[in-house]
Design a protein around this motif. Structure first.
Motif, short mmCIF file in Angstrom:
data_model
loop_
_atom_site.label_atom_id
_atom_site.label_comp_id
_atom_site.label_asym_id
_atom_site.label_seq_id
_atom_site.Cartn_x
_atom_site.Cartn_y
_atom_site.Cartn_z
N ASP A 199 3.00 8.40 3.39
CA ASP A 199 2.03 8.83 3.97
C ASP A 199 2.06 9.87 5.27
O ASP A 199 2.65 10.24 6.25
CB ASP A 199 1.47 7.71 5.49
N ARG A 200 0.72 10.86 5.05
CA ARG A 200 1.01 12.31 5.58
C ARG A 200 0.15 12.54 6.64
O ARG A 200 -0.35 13.63 6.34
CB ARG A 200 1.69 13.43 4.92
N THR A 201 -1.17 11.00 6.42
CA THR A 201 -2.52 11.96 6.53
C THR A 201 -2.24 12.66 8.15
O THR A 201 -3.21 13.21 8.52
CB THR A 201 -2.76 10.44 7.21
N GLN A 202 -1.21 12.55 8.71
CA GLN A 202 -1.77 12.73 9.87
C GLN A 202 -0.92 14.43 10.26
O GLN A 202 -1.23 14.60 11.00
CB GLN A 202 -1.04 12.26 11.30
N HIS A 203 -0.20 15.24 9.43
CA HIS A 203 0.07 16.56 8.77
C HIS A 203 -0.74 17.34 8.59
O HIS A 203 -2.66 16.90 7.86
CB HIS A 203 0.51 16.70 7.34
N PRO A 204 -0.90 19.03 10.08
CA PRO A 204 -2.67 19.28 10.05
C PRO A 204 -2.80 20.49 8.92
O PRO A 204 -4.07 20.11 9.36
CB PRO A 204 -1.88 19.21 11.64
N ASN A 205 -1.85 20.66 8.72
CA ASN A 205 -2.56 22.15 7.08
C ASN A 205 -2.35 21.09 6.18
O ASN A 205 -3.33 21.75 5.02
CB ASN A 205 -1.56 22.81 6.85
N ARG A 206 -2.02 20.22 5.72
CA ARG A 206 -1.92 19.13 4.37
C ARG A 206 -1.63 17.87 4.41
O ARG A 206 -0.44 17.33 3.72
CB ARG A 206 -1.28 20.07 3.74
N PRO A 207 -2.81 17.22 4.79
CA PRO A 207 -2.60 15.71 5.00
C PRO A 207 -2.33 15.26 3.54
O PRO A 207 -3.14 15.68 2.57
CB PRO A 207 -3.04 15.36 5.07
N GLU A 208 -1.89 14.53 3.39
CA GLU A 208 -2.28 13.81 1.83
C GLU A 208 -1.18 12.33 1.49
O GLU A 208 -0.41 11.75 2.58
CB GLU A 208 -0.93 14.91 1.05
N VAL A 209 -1.49 11.63 0.71
CA VAL A 209 -1.28 10.33 0.47
C VAL A 209 -1.22 10.18 -0.75
O VAL A 209 -1.50 10.34 -1.48
CB VAL A 209 -1.88 9.13 1.00
N VAL A 210 0.49 9.08 -0.82
CA VAL A 210 0.65 9.01 -2.48
C VAL A 210 1.12 7.64 -2.77
O VAL A 210 2.22 6.94 -2.01
CB VAL A 210 2.05 10.17 -2.72
N VAL A 211 1.00 7.15 -3.52
CA VAL A 211 1.36 5.54 -4.14
C VAL A 211 1.48 5.13 -5.22
O VAL A 211 1.06 5.81 -6.35
CB VAL A 211 -0.12 4.29 -3.31
N ARG A 212 2.44 5.23 -4.81
CA ARG A 212 3.76 4.77 -6.53
C ARG A 212 4.00 3.44 -7.04
O ARG A 212 3.93 2.59 -5.86
CB ARG A 212 4.44 5.85 -6.32
N GLY A 213 3.27 2.94 -7.96
CA GLY A 213 3.98 1.58 -8.72
C GLY A 213 4.70 1.64 -9.63
O GLY A 213 5.36 2.90 -9.73
N ARG A 214 4.84 0.66 -10.10
CA ARG A 214 6.25 0.24 -11.44
C ARG A 214 5.58 1.36 -12.64
O ARG A 214 6.50 2.23 -12.89
CB ARG A 214 6.06 -0.37 -12.39
N LEU A 215 4.08 2.16 -12.88
CA LEU A 215 3.41 2.56 -14.03
C LEU A 215 2.62 3.71 -13.84
O LEU A 215 1.83 3.97 -14.74
CB LEU A 215 2.82 1.50 -15.03
N ILE A 216 2.23 3.78 -12.12
CA ILE A 216 1.37 4.22 -11.94
C ILE A 216 1.00 5.01 -10.68
O ILE A 216 1.94 4.60 -9.48
CB ILE A 216 -0.30 3.84 -11.97
N GLU A 217 1.11 5.64 -10.65
CA GLU A 217 1.04 7.44 -9.52
C GLU A 217 -0.87 7.95 -9.09
O GLU A 217 -1.02 7.99 -9.92
CB GLU A 217 1.72 7.99 -9.86
N MET A 218 -0.99 7.49 -7.51
CA MET A 218 -1.71 8.13 -7.11
C MET A 218 -1.74 9.47 -6.07
O MET A 218 -1.33 7.99 -4.64
CB MET A 218 -2.97 6.45 -6.95
#
Length: 52
Positions: free
Chosen positions: A2-21
């Motif tokens: 969770d890098r939603t507070q990053h001012p230049n490039r906010p991002e969220v990555v969620v990883r599971g056993r078989l998928i990544e979003m």
């Protein structure tokens, strides 16, 4: 991740056993990029899946 507070490039990555979003923000453009991916499976790809 969770890098939603990053001012230049906010991002969220969620990883599971078989998928990544992921959601990547581009504040200077006022846009987001949403991506998804499946995990690699262990072992050989079954023959029936090769023509899909």
């Amino acid at each position: 991740m969770d890098r939603t507070q990053h001012p230049n490039r906010p991002e969220v990555v969620v990883r599971g056993r078989l998928i990544e979003m992921s959601v990547h923000g581009f504040p200077e453009r006022g846009t987001v990029w949403i991506a998804g991916n499946t995990a690699c499976l262990e072992g050989e790809v079954p023959e029936a899946w090769r023509d899909v």
